[in-house]
Design a protein around this motif. Structure first.
Motif, PDB file in Angstrom:
ATOM      1  N   ARG A  14      -3.052   7.038 -13.249  1.00  0.00           N
ATOM      2  CA  ARG A  14      -3.273   8.175 -12.351  1.00  0.00           C
ATOM      3  C   ARG A  14      -3.119   7.765 -10.890  1.00  0.00           C
ATOM      4  O   ARG A  14      -2.567   8.510 -10.081  1.00  0.00           O
ATOM      5  CB  ARG A  14      -4.659   8.779 -12.593  1.00  0.00           C
ATOM      6  N   ASP A  17       0.522   7.342 -10.214  1.00  0.00           N
ATOM      7  CA  ASP A  17       1.190   8.638 -10.077  1.00  0.00           C
ATOM      8  C   ASP A  17       1.027   9.189  -8.665  1.00  0.00           C
ATOM      9  O   ASP A  17       1.955   9.785  -8.101  1.00  0.00           O
ATOM     10  CB  ASP A  17       0.612   9.637 -11.082  1.00  0.00           C
ATOM     11  N   ILE A  18      -0.169   9.015  -8.101  1.00  0.00           N
ATOM     12  CA  ILE A  18      -0.424   9.532  -6.753  1.00  0.00           C
ATOM     13  C   ILE A  18       0.491   8.860  -5.736  1.00  0.00           C
ATOM     14  O   ILE A  18       1.019   9.511  -4.821  1.00  0.00           O
ATOM     15  CB  ILE A  18      -1.905   9.315  -6.379  1.00  0.00           C
ATOM     16  N   TRP A  93       5.613  14.074  -9.437  1.00  0.00           N
ATOM     17  CA  TRP A  93       5.251  15.460  -9.703  1.00  0.00           C
ATOM     18  C   TRP A  93       4.238  15.987  -8.685  1.00  0.00           C
ATOM     19  O   TRP A  93       4.308  17.153  -8.284  1.00  0.00           O
ATOM     20  CB  TRP A  93       4.697  15.608 -11.118  1.00  0.00           C
ATOM     21  N   LYS A  94       3.288  15.155  -8.277  1.00  0.00           N
ATOM     22  CA  LYS A  94       2.248  15.615  -7.356  1.00  0.00           C
ATOM     23  C   LYS A  94       2.862  16.120  -6.056  1.00  0.00           C
ATOM     24  O   LYS A  94       2.510  17.206  -5.567  1.00  0.00           O
ATOM     25  CB  LYS A  94       1.262  14.478  -7.072  1.00  0.00           C
ATOM     26  N   GLU A  98       2.945  20.061  -4.597  1.00  0.00           N
ATOM     27  CA  GLU A  98       2.300  20.379  -3.327  1.00  0.00           C
ATOM     28  C   GLU A  98       3.245  21.145  -2.403  1.00  0.00           C
ATOM     29  O   GLU A  98       2.858  22.165  -1.822  1.00  0.00           O
ATOM     30  CB  GLU A  98       1.828  19.084  -2.653  1.00  0.00           C
ATOM     31  N   ARG A 272      -3.835  22.321 -13.890  1.00  0.00           N
ATOM     32  CA  ARG A 272      -4.211  20.905 -13.785  1.00  0.00           C
ATOM     33  C   ARG A 272      -5.657  20.687 -14.192  1.00  0.00           C
ATOM     34  O   ARG A 272      -5.980  19.715 -14.881  1.00  0.00           O
ATOM     35  CB  ARG A 272      -3.977  20.403 -12.358  1.00  0.00           C
TER      36      ARG A 272
END
Length: 295
Positions: A14, A17-18, A93-94, A98, A272
């Motif tokens: 996670r 990913d960020i 994806w994040k 956004e 989410r």
């Protein structure tokens, strides 16, 4: 120990990913095109990819068996952690979601489409799509990607260890990146087989983590139908478990026209949150299985 390894991999993944790091999808894509480029030009030639995945899966089974037989299962823990970090994840994806939400809030649907068009299925990238069609397509694609990159891998890792987790994720990569379209359809059938049980378990998790009464009314209708695709099961389960018409833009616009510009970001946040709560349900179930000694 599978619970500890998976939780550690999930938390690290996670964070990756960020920051958009360690994109295993690029590696899968390069391998598929390299293997596909070496294949014979005959249409539907899927054997090189299938053979490569089978060989790696058998090698992982052999390593797992040897470590267990020798009484050193801990030797494979770093390998399992590293492979899970590569198999899971949604880097990029994040940021896309956004900027998509920001464009939607400004009312600039053309910009929103440009930000996410590469994430949409090839058949649904037309600029003539209405905002509600674009949003539904993006949401369904996002949920399926999260399912295949996280829940599918987690299910087979718990059930069969890292070999089956690799097999499931590699088949998804072959379906998405193999150069020959006819061969990709064959890989798609194999993915549907691997996803049949875990996607229904995730749909059930939606009911537990979301609106249970709504899910009981309509979300569970596909659970017992073997021929229904994974995407249809997932879409029905999520739509019924979400409140506020998060997956029904047209209905939302009819009931709340003044809040239409907030719908994009609000809908994605609801999805989410539902997926995060569903993962918590899976972790709790896995912990229970560990406590009673099943895993």
């Amino acid at each position: 120990m599978p619970l500890v390894i998976f939780l550690l991999a999930y938390l690290i993944r996670r964070r990756l990913d960020i920051t958009g790091r360690l994109d295993g999808e690029q590696g899968f894509s390069q391998l598929c095109h390299r293997l596909g480029g070496q294949a014979h030009p005959a249409a539907g030639n899927y054997l090189p990819g299938l053979l490569a995945v089978a060989l790696v899966t058998l090698l992982l089974f052999y390593l797992d068996w040897m470590a267990t037989w020798q009484g050193w299962p801990a030797v494979l823990y770093p390998l399992e952690l590293g492979l899970l970090l590569v198999l899971m994840g949604l880097p990029g994806w994040k940021g896309r979601l956004e900027v998509y939400s920001d464009a939607w809030q400004r009312g600039d649907m053309q910009a929103a489409w440009h930000h996410v068009r590469d994430c949409l299925p090839a058949s649904e990238r037309g600029q003539a799509s209405s905002p509600d069609q674009m949003h539904r397509s993006l949401c369904h694609r996002f949920m399926m990607t999260v399912f295949e990159r996280y829940f599918l891998v987690a299910f087979w890792f718990v059930l069969g260890g890292i070999p089956l987790a690799f097999l499931a994720r590699a088949l998804v990569a072959l379906r998405d990146h193999w150069p020959d379209a006819e061969a990709r359809s064959r890989f798609s059938l194999l993915v549907e087989v691997m996803a049949w049980l875990p996607v229904r378990l995730l749909s059930l998790s939606f009911g537990v983590a979301g609106d249970l009464s709504g899910w009981l009314r309509s979300g569970r209708q596909y659970l017992g139908r073997p021929a229904v695709s994974a995407s249809a099961v997932l879409a029905a389960g999520a739509s019924s478990a979400l409140t506020g018409f998060a997956l029904d833009p047209q209905r939302f616009s009819e009931l709340h026209p003044d809040e239409w510009l907030q719908f994009g970001g609000r809908s994605l946040k609801a999805i989410r949150d539902l997926l995060n709560r569903s993962m918590l349900v899976w972790v709790c179930l896995l912990a229970l299985l560990v406590i009673i000694g099943v895993v």
